[in-house]
Design a protein around this motif. Structure first.
Motif, PDB file in Angstrom:
ATOM      1  N   GLY A   3     -12.859   0.448   2.094  1.00 27.10           N
ATOM      2  CA  GLY A   3     -12.354  -0.457   2.350  1.00 27.10           C
ATOM      3  C   GLY A   3     -12.107  -0.637   1.230  1.00 27.10           C
ATOM      4  N   LEU A   4     -11.131  -1.546   1.312  1.00 27.52           N
ATOM      5  CA  LEU A   4     -10.331  -2.425  -0.385  1.00 27.52           C
ATOM      6  C   LEU A   4     -10.351  -3.960   0.013  1.00 27.52           C
ATOM      7  N   LEU A   5     -10.999  -4.553  -0.130  1.00 22.81           N
ATOM      8  CA  LEU A   5      -9.892  -5.881  -0.296  1.00 22.81           C
ATOM      9  C   LEU A   5      -9.534  -7.236  -0.887  1.00 22.81           C
ATOM     10  N   ALA A   6      -8.259  -6.601  -1.327  1.00 23.64           N
ATOM     11  CA  ALA A   6      -7.480  -7.588  -2.373  1.00 23.64           C
ATOM     12  C   ALA A   6      -6.665  -9.360  -1.867  1.00 23.64           C
ATOM     13  N   ALA A   7      -6.147  -9.465  -3.346  1.00 23.43           N
ATOM     14  CA  ALA A   7      -5.408 -11.058  -3.732  1.00 23.43           C
ATOM     15  C   ALA A   7      -4.229 -10.679  -2.592  1.00 23.43           C
ATOM     16  N   PRO A   8      -3.438 -11.677  -1.968  1.00 26.35           N
ATOM     17  CA  PRO A   8      -2.358 -10.878  -1.213  1.00 26.35           C
ATOM     18  C   PRO A   8      -1.484 -11.486  -2.357  1.00 26.35           C
ATOM     19  N   GLN A   9      -1.636 -12.423  -3.246  1.00 22.98           N
ATOM     20  CA  GLN A   9      -0.082 -12.383  -4.418  1.00 22.98           C
ATOM     21  C   GLN A   9      -0.318 -11.292  -5.721  1.00 22.98           C
ATOM     22  N   THR A  10      -1.575 -11.273  -5.890  1.00 23.58           N
ATOM     23  CA  THR A  10      -1.712 -10.026  -7.121  1.00 23.58           C
ATOM     24  C   THR A  10      -2.307  -8.888  -6.655  1.00 23.58           C
ATOM     25  N   GLY A  11      -2.670  -8.585  -5.735  1.00 27.87           N
ATOM     26  CA  GLY A  11      -3.264  -7.090  -5.781  1.00 27.87           C
ATOM     27  C   GLY A  11      -4.811  -7.012  -6.030  1.00 27.87           C
ATOM     28  N   THR A  39      -6.248  -4.217 -10.363  1.00 29.00           N
ATOM     29  CA  THR A  39      -5.734  -4.283  -9.004  1.00 29.00           C
ATOM     30  C   THR A  39      -5.681  -3.329  -8.284  1.00 29.00           C
ATOM     31  N   ALA A  40      -5.145  -3.201  -7.487  1.00 31.85           N
ATOM     32  CA  ALA A  40      -5.035  -1.991  -6.302  1.00 31.85           C
ATOM     33  C   ALA A  40      -4.084  -0.884  -6.940  1.00 31.85           C
ATOM     34  N   ALA A  41      -3.293  -1.301  -8.101  1.00 30.37           N
ATOM     35  CA  ALA A  41      -2.171  -0.577  -8.652  1.00 30.37           C
ATOM     36  C   ALA A  41      -2.892  -0.276 -10.458  1.00 30.37           C
ATOM     37  N   ASP A  42      -3.489  -1.183 -10.735  1.00 35.98           N
ATOM     38  CA  ASP A  42      -4.636  -0.456 -11.630  1.00 35.98           C
ATOM     39  C   ASP A  42      -4.853   0.747 -11.277  1.00 35.98           C
ATOM     40  N   LEU A  43      -6.277   0.530 -10.521  1.00 39.36           N
ATOM     41  CA  LEU A  43      -7.104   1.625  -9.443  1.00 39.36           C
ATOM     42  C   LEU A  43      -5.791   2.254  -9.403  1.00 39.36           C
ATOM     43  N   PRO A  60      -6.730   3.356   0.354  1.00 37.45           N
ATOM     44  CA  PRO A  60      -6.241   1.926   0.196  1.00 37.45           C
ATOM     45  C   PRO A  60      -5.268   1.487  -0.794  1.00 37.45           C
ATOM     46  N   ALA A  61      -5.671   1.596  -1.980  1.00 40.76           N
ATOM     47  CA  ALA A  61      -5.151   1.274  -2.996  1.00 40.76           C
ATOM     48  C   ALA A  61      -3.296   1.694  -2.809  1.00 40.76           C
ATOM     49  N   GLU A  62      -2.764   2.674  -2.079  1.00 39.14           N
ATOM     50  CA  GLU A  62      -2.119   3.169  -1.926  1.00 39.14           C
ATOM     51  C   GLU A  62      -1.046   2.301  -1.115  1.00 39.14           C
ATOM     52  N   SER A  63      -2.049   2.098  -0.106  1.00 35.21           N
ATOM     53  CA  SER A  63      -1.343   0.606   1.292  1.00 35.21           C
ATOM     54  C   SER A  63      -1.332  -0.598   0.529  1.00 35.21           C
ATOM     55  N   ILE A  64      -1.996  -0.889   0.155  1.00 38.21           N
ATOM     56  CA  ILE A  64      -1.990  -2.742  -0.900  1.00 38.21           C
ATOM     57  C   ILE A  64      -1.193  -2.312  -1.157  1.00 38.21           C
ATOM     58  N   VAL A  65      -0.789  -1.128  -1.834  1.00 44.71           N
ATOM     59  CA  VAL A  65       0.169  -1.519  -3.355  1.00 44.71           C
ATOM     60  C   VAL A  65       1.683  -0.840  -2.812  1.00 44.71           C
ATOM     61  N   GLU A  66       1.346  -0.980  -1.681  1.00 44.61           N
ATOM     62  CA  GLU A  66       2.776  -0.304  -0.386  1.00 44.61           C
ATOM     63  C   GLU A  66       3.402  -1.878  -0.093  1.00 44.61           C
ATOM     64  N   ARG A  67       2.528  -2.629   0.625  1.00 46.27           N
ATOM     65  CA  ARG A  67       2.585  -3.870   1.144  1.00 46.27           C
ATOM     66  C   ARG A  67       2.690  -5.009   0.013  1.00 46.27           C
TER      67      ARG A  67
END
Length: 98
Positions: A3-11, A39-43, A60-67
């Motif tokens: 699981g990953l937790l990311a900042a909602p504005q920046t990822g 960021t998730a995009a960096d990953l 999970p990084a793909e899901s974050i970037v899509e959101r």
């Protein structure tokens, strides 16, 4: 399980969890990304060989970037529509992002 937790504005990745027999071999990559405020995009931009267990961190990084992409697209459309109404254009002649 991962699981990953990311900042909602920046990822930016704020927290990572991996549970399983090879967790100790996988968590180091996420720790490095967090250390450098990645960021998730960096990953996702980092190479992950296929088929390997290491590529599991990309799911999970793909899901974050899509959101984040959907949120940014919605935000851009909202600003465009507000600007269009403010200028009283009444048509979408000029085009736009939405």
């Amino acid at each position: 399980m991962q699981g990953l937790l990311a900042a909602p504005q920046t990822g930016e990745i704020l927290d990572a969890q991996i549970v399983g027999p090879e967790a100790g071999e996988l968590i180091h990559e996420l720790i490095a990304v967090m250390y450098y405020h990645g960021t998730a995009a960096d990953l996702l931009r980092m190479p992950h060989y296929h088929p390997t267990l290491a590529e599991i961190v990309t799911y999970p990084a793909e899901s974050i970037v899509e959101r984040l992409g959907a949120q940014r697209r919605d935000s851009v459309c909202s600003r465009f529509e507000a600007d269009r109404r403010f200028r009283h254009h009444g048509s979408r002649r000029g085009g736009g992002p939405c």
